[in-house]
Enzyme design. Structure first.
Site, PDB file in Angstrom:
ATOM      1  N   LYS A  49      -5.078  -6.425  83.893  1.00 56.65           N
ATOM      2  CA  LYS A  49      -5.151  -5.011  84.274  1.00 56.65           C
ATOM      3  C   LYS A  49      -6.574  -4.470  84.267  1.00 56.65           C
ATOM      4  CE  LYS A  49      -2.366  -3.228  85.722  1.00 56.65           C
ATOM      5  NZ  LYS A  49      -2.002  -3.346  87.183  1.00 56.65           N
ATOM      6  N   THR A  53      -8.916  -6.942  89.993  1.00 57.10           N
ATOM      7  CA  THR A  53      -8.573  -8.345  90.253  1.00 57.10           C
ATOM      8  C   THR A  53      -7.920  -8.518  91.617  1.00 57.10           C
ATOM      9  OG1 THR A  53      -8.097  -8.446  87.881  1.00 57.10           O
ATOM     10  CG2 THR A  53      -7.594 -10.400  89.201  1.00 57.10           C
ATOM     11  N   LYS A 109      -6.591 -17.551  90.811  1.00 58.42           N
ATOM     12  CA  LYS A 109      -6.671 -16.410  89.890  1.00 58.42           C
ATOM     13  C   LYS A 109      -6.336 -16.868  88.475  1.00 58.42           C
ATOM     14  CE  LYS A 109      -3.857 -12.449  88.514  1.00 58.42           C
ATOM     15  NZ  LYS A 109      -2.694 -11.614  88.856  1.00 58.42           N
ATOM     16  N   HIS A 111      -6.223 -15.190  84.139  1.00 62.70           N
ATOM     17  CA  HIS A 111      -6.561 -14.241  83.073  1.00 62.70           C
ATOM     18  C   HIS A 111      -6.960 -14.988  81.801  1.00 62.70           C
ATOM     19  CE1 HIS A 111      -5.451 -10.833  85.386  1.00 62.70           C
ATOM     20  NE2 HIS A 111      -4.161 -10.973  85.302  1.00 62.70           N
ATOM     21  N   ARG A 133     -13.487  -4.238  83.575  1.00 63.70           N
ATOM     22  CA  ARG A 133     -13.247  -2.792  83.601  1.00 63.70           C
ATOM     23  C   ARG A 133     -13.442  -2.257  82.197  1.00 63.70           C
ATOM     24  NH1 ARG A 133      -7.335  -0.079  84.986  1.00 63.70           N
ATOM     25  NH2 ARG A 133      -8.080   1.924  85.819  1.00 63.70           N
ATOM     26  N   SER A 141      -4.047   1.037  81.434  1.00 64.43           N
ATOM     27  CA  SER A 141      -3.364   0.323  82.511  1.00 64.43           C
ATOM     28  C   SER A 141      -2.499  -0.812  81.963  1.00 64.43           C
ATOM     29  CB  SER A 141      -4.404  -0.229  83.491  1.00 64.43           C
ATOM     30  OG  SER A 141      -3.782  -0.740  84.644  1.00 64.43           O
ATOM     31  N   MET A 259       0.493  -1.028  91.215  1.00 60.10           N
ATOM     32  CA  MET A 259      -0.727  -0.276  91.497  1.00 60.10           C
ATOM     33  C   MET A 259      -0.429   1.184  91.217  1.00 60.10           C
ATOM     34  SD  MET A 259      -2.195  -2.129  94.925  1.00 60.10           S
ATOM     35  CE  MET A 259      -2.701  -3.854  94.876  1.00 60.10           C
TER      36      MET A 259
END
Length: 298
Positions: A49, A53, A109, A111, A133, A141, A259
């Site tokens: 979050k 990304t 991708k 995390h 972020r 988020s 989103m």
């Protein structure tokens, strides 16, 4: 219930090398660690979050296809850019299974924190884009994401989640450790380090930075087109990028969407004055050894 839906199980987190991971991810970590990328593969990494990304994934896809929107809407983003540690088969295949079927160059991708990224990424000198972020907006988020994501535990009360986040007692571990490790390795590992706040402030500038990092040459008109197509509004309305394709048993978006807002400074609508002061004090302690220029407002 379909086979795909029946695979969604009650979420459990387990600790691996000090990092909390989903149980399924932990079980497949050896296979993930053994993944051997091609030198032409690109890894897009972030803490969950960090909001930029998915945005970065779409920007990269459009850059690689010279702005051809139709080419980038032929499949969901999870198929075009496999999620390395995706273990529950919400898209019929795991991330590793998808990658095995794709020819390089691939966009991947993750995390995963720096220390759990497959060593092959570094050994083969793959390009890596890291999206970061500010901590407070990430926390907000991530809190909302816990409500829709059926594959991680529910967040509990807001005040509890704030403290769990500060202690790193959430899936994928400590935000502080995550961003610091990639920041400190950015030059040695040739990592393009992006800030979500910079992307919000001047998306055209950041799209150009990504283009240059990928050694691409694209006309100004196409770059303008890519900036427009990857605006928050267009991304939110894009069924191949907004995760509306994920089954409700995995992402229940009935209360709010994947989103949600896409703004900088939403944390001010959630933190009390006392919570903000406590968080700032803890943040200063944990980040005193680095100087990462995060911004909590624009």
């Amino acid at each position: 219930m379909t086979d795909k839906q029946s695979e969604i199980v009650q979420p459990v987190l387990v600790r691996v090398n000090g990092v909390l991971l989903k149980e399924q991810t932990a079980q497949e970590l050896d296979a993930i660690s053994a993944f051997r990328p091609h030198p032409s593969d690109l890894l897009i990494a972030s803490y969950p979050k960090s909001e930029g990304t998915t945005w970065t994934q779409e920007i990269v896809d459009l850059l690689l296809h010279n702005g051809n929107v139709e080419s980038c809407r032929q499949a969901p983003i999870t198929t075009r850019n496999p999620f390395l540690e995706l273990s529950t088969k919400i898209s019929s295949q795991t991330g590793l299974e998808l990658l095995e079927e794709m020819d390089p160059p691939r966009v991947i991708k993750t995390h995963l924190p720096f220390q759990l990224v497959p060593v092959g990424i570094w050994e083969n000198k793959c390009k890596v884009i890291y999206v970061a972020r500010n901590a407070k907006d990430t926390l907000v988020s991530y809190y909302y994401f816990h409500h829709i994501n059926q594959m991680i535990p529910k967040p509990g009360p807001w005040e509890d989640f704030v403290h769990n986040f500060m202690r790193g007692e959430v899936a994928w571990g400590s935000w502080y450790d995550h961003v610091k490790a990639f920041w400190e390795a950015r030059q040695k590992r040739n990592i393009l380090f992006l800030f979500y706040e910079d992307m919000q402030e001047n998306p055209r500038r950041e799209v150009e930075r990504i283009m240059n990092y990928l050694d691409l040459s694209i006309s100004n008109d196409v770059l303008d087109h890519i900036v427009e197509q990857t605006s928050f509004k267009n991304m939110k309305d894009n069924p191949m990028a907004n995760y509306a394709f994920v089954p409700k048993e995995a992402f229940d978006q009935s209360t709010h969407k994947f989103m949600r807002k896409g703004v900088v400074g939403d944390w001010e609508n959630h933190f009390t004055t006392e919570q903000s002061a406590e968080f700032d004090k803890d943040y200063e302690k944990k980040m005193k050894d680095v100087n990462i220029p995060f911004r909590t407002r624009l």
